[in-house]
Each structure stands twice: as C-alpha cells, then as structure tokens.
Write a protein that holds these residues in place. Structure first.
Motif, short mmCIF file in Angstrom:
data_model
loop_
_atom_site.label_atom_id
_atom_site.label_comp_id
_atom_site.label_asym_id
_atom_site.label_seq_id
_atom_site.Cartn_x
_atom_site.Cartn_y
_atom_site.Cartn_z
N VAL A 95 -51.58 42.47 55.05
CA VAL A 95 -50.62 41.93 54.08
C VAL A 95 -49.86 43.09 53.43
O VAL A 95 -48.63 43.05 53.30
CB VAL A 95 -51.32 41.07 53.00
CG1 VAL A 95 -50.36 40.70 51.89
CG2 VAL A 95 -51.92 39.82 53.64
N GLU A 96 -50.57 44.13 53.03
CA GLU A 96 -49.92 45.28 52.41
C GLU A 96 -48.97 45.97 53.37
O GLU A 96 -47.86 46.35 52.99
CB GLU A 96 -50.97 46.27 51.90
CG GLU A 96 -50.36 47.41 51.11
CD GLU A 96 -51.39 48.30 50.45
OE1 GLU A 96 -50.96 49.25 49.78
OE2 GLU A 96 -52.60 48.06 50.58
N ASP A 97 -49.36 46.10 54.64
CA ASP A 97 -48.47 46.69 55.64
C ASP A 97 -47.20 45.86 55.79
O ASP A 97 -46.10 46.41 55.91
CB ASP A 97 -49.16 46.79 57.00
CG ASP A 97 -50.22 47.87 57.08
OD1 ASP A 97 -50.30 48.70 56.14
OD2 ASP A 97 -50.98 47.88 58.07
N SER A 98 -47.34 44.55 55.80
CA SER A 98 -46.18 43.66 55.92
C SER A 98 -45.24 43.87 54.73
O SER A 98 -44.02 44.02 54.91
CB SER A 98 -46.65 42.21 56.00
OG SER A 98 -45.55 41.34 56.14
N TYR A 99 -45.80 43.87 53.54
CA TYR A 99 -45.00 44.09 52.32
C TYR A 99 -44.28 45.45 52.41
O TYR A 99 -43.08 45.55 52.16
CB TYR A 99 -45.90 44.04 51.09
CG TYR A 99 -45.21 44.38 49.80
CD1 TYR A 99 -44.51 43.41 49.08
CD2 TYR A 99 -45.26 45.67 49.28
CE1 TYR A 99 -43.87 43.73 47.88
CE2 TYR A 99 -44.63 45.99 48.08
CZ TYR A 99 -43.94 45.01 47.40
OH TYR A 99 -43.31 45.34 46.22
N ASP A 100 -45.01 46.49 52.78
CA ASP A 100 -44.44 47.83 52.86
C ASP A 100 -43.31 47.91 53.89
O ASP A 100 -42.31 48.59 53.67
CB ASP A 100 -45.51 48.87 53.18
CG ASP A 100 -46.46 49.12 52.02
OD1 ASP A 100 -46.13 48.76 50.87
OD2 ASP A 100 -47.56 49.68 52.27
N LEU A 101 -43.47 47.24 55.03
CA LEU A 101 -42.41 47.22 56.05
C LEU A 101 -41.14 46.58 55.51
O LEU A 101 -40.03 47.08 55.73
CB LEU A 101 -42.87 46.45 57.28
CG LEU A 101 -43.70 47.19 58.30
CD1 LEU A 101 -44.23 46.23 59.34
CD2 LEU A 101 -42.88 48.29 58.95
N VAL A 102 -41.29 45.48 54.80
CA VAL A 102 -40.13 44.79 54.25
C VAL A 102 -39.47 45.66 53.18
O VAL A 102 -38.25 45.83 53.16
CB VAL A 102 -40.51 43.40 53.71
CG1 VAL A 102 -39.36 42.77 52.96
CG2 VAL A 102 -40.95 42.51 54.86
N VAL A 103 -40.26 46.23 52.30
CA VAL A 103 -39.72 47.09 51.24
C VAL A 103 -39.00 48.30 51.84
O VAL A 103 -37.93 48.68 51.37
CB VAL A 103 -40.83 47.53 50.26
CG1 VAL A 103 -40.34 48.64 49.33
CG2 VAL A 103 -41.30 46.34 49.44
#
Length: 117
Positions: A95-103
């Motif tokens: 989940v954190e990786d997904s958020y970081d990719l979008v950011v």
C-alpha cells in the motif's frame, strides 16, 4: 489485516481521501485526485488493487498466489492483492509503495505540499 485496518492505513497518508465513484461497494483511495488503492471492503476475502512497478509486480505475482494482475485495471501497473492470504506487513508495504508511486508522479509543488519530496 481487516477491512477497517486497511481503510485506516490508506487514510493515514498525507493528503489521502476516500471516495465512492463506483457505488457504495468500492472504496477508492486517492491522493491529489489520483488513485493509489481500490478496495471492496465489504467482500470476503478482502481484496485491494494497488499500483506497482511493472517488474516488481511480475516478481510479486510469481512469488505469491494471492497477488494477481489488477482487476479492471492496467495489468502492467496494478495488482489485485487478497489481503488475508499475505502477512499484514507485506500488505502495508505494498500500500505504501502504491501511494509513493502515485505521489512521485505528481507535480513538484503538489508533492511538496504533501510534505513528501
């Protein structure tokens, strides 16, 4: 990890918001208007779609039967994760990786406003 924990974790990121553009059954978690997670929080088993680097997505799918190409998403960049079949630590990392990719794909000014350069 249960649905309430997943929801709380997704909403814990700077600038995150929950929306329901596909009806009451699919929670869509966004940052700056961009999706980083979709989940069917009321379904069992609990599943979530998460953005992922393409090469890492392939490795995850090969290593974990609970991770498959993203349902109704671009299969190259999204995975569907069956939450209960994986360690909670791994789910949180994904989940954190997904958020970081979008950011990382947001304009610099927006990233700075989120306090995540």
């Amino acid at each position: 990890m249960r649905a309430a924990e997943l929801r709380s974790f997704c909403l814990g990121f700077n600038g995150s918001a929950e929306e329901f553009p596909f009806g009451d059954v699919v929670s869509v978690f966004k940052v700056a208007g961009k999706i980083f997670a979709l989940s069917w929080l009321e379904e069992s088993p609990l599943r979530v779609n998460l953005k992922c680097e393409p090469e890492y997505a392939l490795r995850l799918r090969a290593d974990h039967p609970a991770i498959v190409p993203g349902y109704h998403m671009n299969k190259r960049h999204w995975n569907t994760v069956t939450v209960g079949e994986l360690p909670a630590r791994l789910v949180r990392e994904l989940v954190e990786d997904s958020y970081d990719l979008v950011v990382a794909g947001l304009p610099r000014a927006v990233r700075l406003s989120l306090d995540r350069p």
